[in-house]
Design an enzyme around this catalytic site. Sequence first.
Site, PDB file in Angstrom:
ATOM      1  N   SER A  13       2.855 -16.205   0.238  1.00 52.53           N
ATOM      2  CA  SER A  13       4.085 -16.963  -0.032  1.00 52.53           C
ATOM      3  C   SER A  13       5.299 -16.306   0.613  1.00 52.53           C
ATOM      4  O   SER A  13       6.222 -16.988   1.065  1.00 52.53           O
ATOM      5  CB  SER A  13       4.314 -17.133  -1.532  1.00 52.53           C
ATOM      6  OG  SER A  13       4.670 -15.921  -2.161  1.00 52.53           O
ATOM      7  N   ASN A  14       5.299 -14.993   0.711  1.00 53.60           N
ATOM      8  CA  ASN A  14       6.416 -14.314   1.374  1.00 53.60           C
ATOM      9  C   ASN A  14       6.322 -14.449   2.883  1.00 53.60           C
ATOM     10  O   ASN A  14       7.352 -14.530   3.564  1.00 53.60           O
ATOM     11  CB  ASN A  14       6.490 -12.857   0.933  1.00 53.60           C
ATOM     12  CG  ASN A  14       7.152 -12.734  -0.417  1.00 53.60           C
ATOM     13  OD1 ASN A  14       8.364 -12.849  -0.540  1.00 53.60           O
ATOM     14  ND2 ASN A  14       6.352 -12.520  -1.433  1.00 53.60           N
ATOM     15  N   LYS A  59      -9.335   5.635   8.129  1.00 47.86           N
ATOM     16  CA  LYS A  59      -8.107   4.832   8.149  1.00 47.86           C
ATOM     17  C   LYS A  59      -7.468   4.911   9.513  1.00 47.86           C
ATOM     18  O   LYS A  59      -6.975   3.925  10.046  1.00 47.86           O
ATOM     19  CB  LYS A  59      -7.143   5.277   7.054  1.00 47.86           C
ATOM     20  CG  LYS A  59      -5.878   4.435   6.941  1.00 47.86           C
ATOM     21  CD  LYS A  59      -4.887   5.029   5.960  1.00 47.86           C
ATOM     22  CE  LYS A  59      -5.402   4.897   4.564  1.00 47.86           C
ATOM     23  NZ  LYS A  59      -5.219   3.519   4.012  1.00 47.86           N
ATOM     24  N   ILE A  84      -2.546   1.484   1.899  1.00 46.40           N
ATOM     25  CA  ILE A  84      -1.590   2.552   2.147  1.00 46.40           C
ATOM     26  C   ILE A  84      -1.492   2.769   3.652  1.00 46.40           C
ATOM     27  O   ILE A  84      -2.521   2.965   4.314  1.00 46.40           O
ATOM     28  CB  ILE A  84      -2.018   3.837   1.421  1.00 46.40           C
ATOM     29  CG1 ILE A  84      -1.986   3.604  -0.098  1.00 46.40           C
ATOM     30  CG2 ILE A  84      -1.102   4.993   1.804  1.00 46.40           C
ATOM     31  CD1 ILE A  84      -2.622   4.705  -0.896  1.00 46.40           C
ATOM     32  N   ILE A  85      -0.303   2.712   4.206  1.00 47.47           N
ATOM     33  CA  ILE A  85      -0.110   2.899   5.640  1.00 47.47           C
ATOM     34  C   ILE A  85      -0.230   4.392   5.950  1.00 47.47           C
ATOM     35  O   ILE A  85       0.410   5.234   5.318  1.00 47.47           O
ATOM     36  CB  ILE A  85       1.263   2.368   6.079  1.00 47.47           C
ATOM     37  CG1 ILE A  85       1.397   0.872   5.734  1.00 47.47           C
ATOM     38  CG2 ILE A  85       1.501   2.606   7.565  1.00 47.47           C
ATOM     39  CD1 ILE A  85       0.391  -0.026   6.400  1.00 47.47           C
ATOM     40  N   ASN A  99       8.651  -2.543   3.320  1.00 46.24           N
ATOM     41  CA  ASN A  99       7.754  -3.079   2.285  1.00 46.24           C
ATOM     42  C   ASN A  99       8.552  -3.829   1.242  1.00 46.24           C
ATOM     43  O   ASN A  99       9.670  -3.434   0.886  1.00 46.24           O
ATOM     44  CB  ASN A  99       6.979  -1.942   1.609  1.00 46.24           C
ATOM     45  CG  ASN A  99       6.035  -2.441   0.529  1.00 46.24           C
ATOM     46  OD1 ASN A  99       5.212  -3.318   0.770  1.00 46.24           O
ATOM     47  ND2 ASN A  99       6.165  -1.895  -0.676  1.00 46.24           N
ATOM     48  N   HIS A 101       8.567  -4.869  -2.647  1.00 47.31           N
ATOM     49  CA  HIS A 101       7.962  -4.434  -3.894  1.00 47.31           C
ATOM     50  C   HIS A 101       8.550  -5.223  -5.055  1.00 47.31           C
ATOM     51  O   HIS A 101       9.785  -5.340  -5.161  1.00 47.31           O
ATOM     52  CB  HIS A 101       8.168  -2.932  -4.105  1.00 47.31           C
ATOM     53  CG  HIS A 101       7.460  -2.397  -5.301  1.00 47.31           C
ATOM     54  ND1 HIS A 101       6.082  -2.281  -5.359  1.00 47.31           N
ATOM     55  CD2 HIS A 101       7.918  -1.986  -6.514  1.00 47.31           C
ATOM     56  CE1 HIS A 101       5.732  -1.812  -6.543  1.00 47.31           C
ATOM     57  NE2 HIS A 101       6.822  -1.627  -7.265  1.00 47.31           N
TER      58      HIS A 101
HETATM   59  N1  LIG Z   1       2.532   4.727   3.332  1.00 48.23           N
HETATM   60  C1  LIG Z   1       2.833   3.690   2.530  1.00 48.23           C
HETATM   61  N2  LIG Z   1       2.004   2.629   2.472  1.00 48.23           N
HETATM   62  C2  LIG Z   1       2.311   1.571   1.654  1.00 48.23           C
HETATM   63  C3  LIG Z   1       3.458   1.603   0.853  1.00 48.23           C
HETATM   64  C4  LIG Z   1       4.322   2.741   0.931  1.00 48.23           C
HETATM   65  O1  LIG Z   1       5.379   2.809   0.262  1.00 48.23           O
HETATM   66  N3  LIG Z   1       3.963   3.752   1.776  1.00 48.23           N
HETATM   67  N4  LIG Z   1       3.705   0.535  -0.034  1.00 48.23           N
HETATM   68  C5  LIG Z   1       2.462  -0.173  -0.371  1.00 48.23           C
HETATM   69  C6  LIG Z   1       2.437  -1.314  -1.264  1.00 48.23           C
HETATM   70  N5  LIG Z   1       1.839  -0.883  -2.499  1.00 48.23           N
HETATM   71  C7  LIG Z   1       2.666  -1.081  -3.569  1.00 48.23           C
HETATM   72  O2  LIG Z   1       3.846  -1.432  -3.405  1.00 48.23           O
HETATM   73  C8  LIG Z   1       0.533  -0.326  -2.652  1.00 48.23           C
HETATM   74  C9  LIG Z   1      -0.542  -0.971  -2.081  1.00 48.23           C
HETATM   75  C10 LIG Z   1      -1.822  -0.429  -2.219  1.00 48.23           C
HETATM   76  C11 LIG Z   1      -2.041   0.740  -2.942  1.00 48.23           C
HETATM   77  C12 LIG Z   1      -3.443   1.314  -3.074  1.00 48.23           C
HETATM   78  O3  LIG Z   1      -3.666   2.336  -3.711  1.00 48.23           O
HETATM   79  N6  LIG Z   1      -4.412   0.601  -2.424  1.00 48.23           N
HETATM   80  C13 LIG Z   1      -5.827   0.945  -2.353  1.00 48.23           C
HETATM   81  C14 LIG Z   1      -6.004   2.135  -1.425  1.00 48.23           C
HETATM   82  C15 LIG Z   1      -6.359   1.548  -0.105  1.00 48.23           C
HETATM   83  C16 LIG Z   1      -5.980   2.485   0.996  1.00 48.23           C
HETATM   84  O4  LIG Z   1      -6.296   3.691   0.885  1.00 48.23           O
HETATM   85  O5  LIG Z   1      -5.310   2.023   1.947  1.00 48.23           O
HETATM   86  C17 LIG Z   1      -6.487   1.156  -3.639  1.00 48.23           C
HETATM   87  O6  LIG Z   1      -6.389   0.215  -4.393  1.00 48.23           O
HETATM   88  O7  LIG Z   1      -7.130   2.169  -3.877  1.00 48.23           O
HETATM   89  C18 LIG Z   1      -0.962   1.386  -3.522  1.00 48.23           C
HETATM   90  C19 LIG Z   1       0.323   0.852  -3.391  1.00 48.23           C
HETATM   91  C20 LIG Z   1       1.827  -0.661   0.910  1.00 48.23           C
HETATM   92  N7  LIG Z   1       1.463   0.485   1.622  1.00 48.23           N
HETATM   93  N1  LIG Z   2       2.691  -3.122  -4.176  1.00 44.53           N
HETATM   94  C1  LIG Z   2       3.088  -4.186  -3.307  1.00 44.53           C
HETATM   95  C2  LIG Z   2       3.141  -5.482  -4.044  1.00 44.53           C
HETATM   96  O1  LIG Z   2       2.809  -5.581  -5.214  1.00 44.53           O
HETATM   97  N2  LIG Z   2       3.566  -6.528  -3.322  1.00 44.53           N
HETATM   98  C3  LIG Z   2       3.691  -7.839  -3.887  1.00 44.53           C
HETATM   99  O2  LIG Z   2       2.582  -8.646  -3.512  1.00 44.53           O
HETATM  100  C4  LIG Z   2       2.995 -10.018  -3.638  1.00 44.53           C
HETATM  101  C5  LIG Z   2       2.520 -10.781  -2.425  1.00 44.53           C
HETATM  102  O3  LIG Z   2       2.702 -12.145  -2.666  1.00 44.53           O
HETATM  103  P1  LIG Z   2       2.483 -13.187  -1.448  1.00 44.53           P
HETATM  104  O4  LIG Z   2       1.133 -12.890  -0.835  1.00 44.53           O
HETATM  105  O5  LIG Z   2       2.532 -14.538  -2.111  1.00 44.53           O
HETATM  106  O6  LIG Z   2       3.596 -12.982  -0.466  1.00 44.53           O
HETATM  107  C6  LIG Z   2       4.529 -10.003  -3.727  1.00 44.53           C
HETATM  108  O7  LIG Z   2       4.942 -10.259  -5.060  1.00 44.53           O
HETATM  109  C7  LIG Z   2       4.886  -8.583  -3.344  1.00 44.53           C
HETATM  110  O8  LIG Z   2       6.089  -8.110  -3.945  1.00 44.53           O
END
Ligand SMILES: Nc1nc2c(c(=O)[nH]1)N[C@@H](CN(C=O)c1ccc(C(=O)N[C@@H](CCC(=O)O)C(=O)O)cc1)CN2
Ligand SMILES: NCC(=O)N[C@@H]1O[C@H](COP(=O)([O-])[O-])[C@@H](O)[C@H]1O
Length: 184
Positions: A13-14, A59, A84-85, A99, A101
Amino acid sequence: MSTISVFASGTGSNFEALADAGLPIAMVVCDHADAPVVAKAQARSIATFIIDYRDYPTKAAAETAILAALPASDLIVLAGYMRIIGPTLLAAYPGQIINLHPALLPSFPGRTGIADAYAYGVKVTGVTVHVVDAGIDSGRILAQAPVRILPGESLAHLEARIHAVEHQLLPHTVAAILKEELAL
Ligand SMILES: Nc1nc2c(c(=O)[nH]1)N[C@@H](CN(C=O)c1ccc(C(=O)N[C@@H](CCC(=O)O)C(=O)O)cc1)CN2
Ligand SMILES: NCC(=O)N[C@@H]1O[C@H](COP(=O)([O-])[O-])[C@@H](O)[C@H]1O
């Protein structure tokens, strides 16, 4: 011309809000072939790249494949990208990855920001757009908008109101960055 690449994992949606706002999206990167965002991008004739991290030993290898597929982008926008980037992408796009959030960082970082804020019982939550760094949701905050939690409101109702705010804040913030009205 400035272009952005959008990384998403789910509904999209975003992504649609960015596209509807006329932002120049060169590619959508998604880590799930069956995610609705893929079909939404295809319907708009926007290039897509599906990355299955299970196909790569590390990764870094997966992110190297993403880099090889990405068109030159001025900005990478994570719009619900649940990965995670890592250092590979961060080094290739220093300070150029943002990002979205669904909470008022630094409160409620991580994957379940809306539910965590709701469960905690805060009266006000909101939306944050921030720079992506090596930490999780720890990068410099670029924009925020508050969302008041209404008495007796359901989680689903709150989620819908938060998404509506996201659909305004993210395109506005990305447009300001591309117009160099907001410095990364
Ligand atoms: N380097 C960064 N990468 C990401 C960020 C950030 O701030 N720095 N924001 C996230 C979004 N996110 C929450 O906002 C988030 C998404 C996913 C996970 C996570 O733990 N995912 C997997 C791990 C997968 C992987 O290793 O890539 C899991 O569920 O174990 C945590 C936070 C987007 N990326
Ligand atoms: N940790 C990151 C996180 O929670 N992101 C959230 O995923 C949704 C994606 O919705 P969308 O696929 O409809 O755009 C959004 O609400 C965004 O803020």
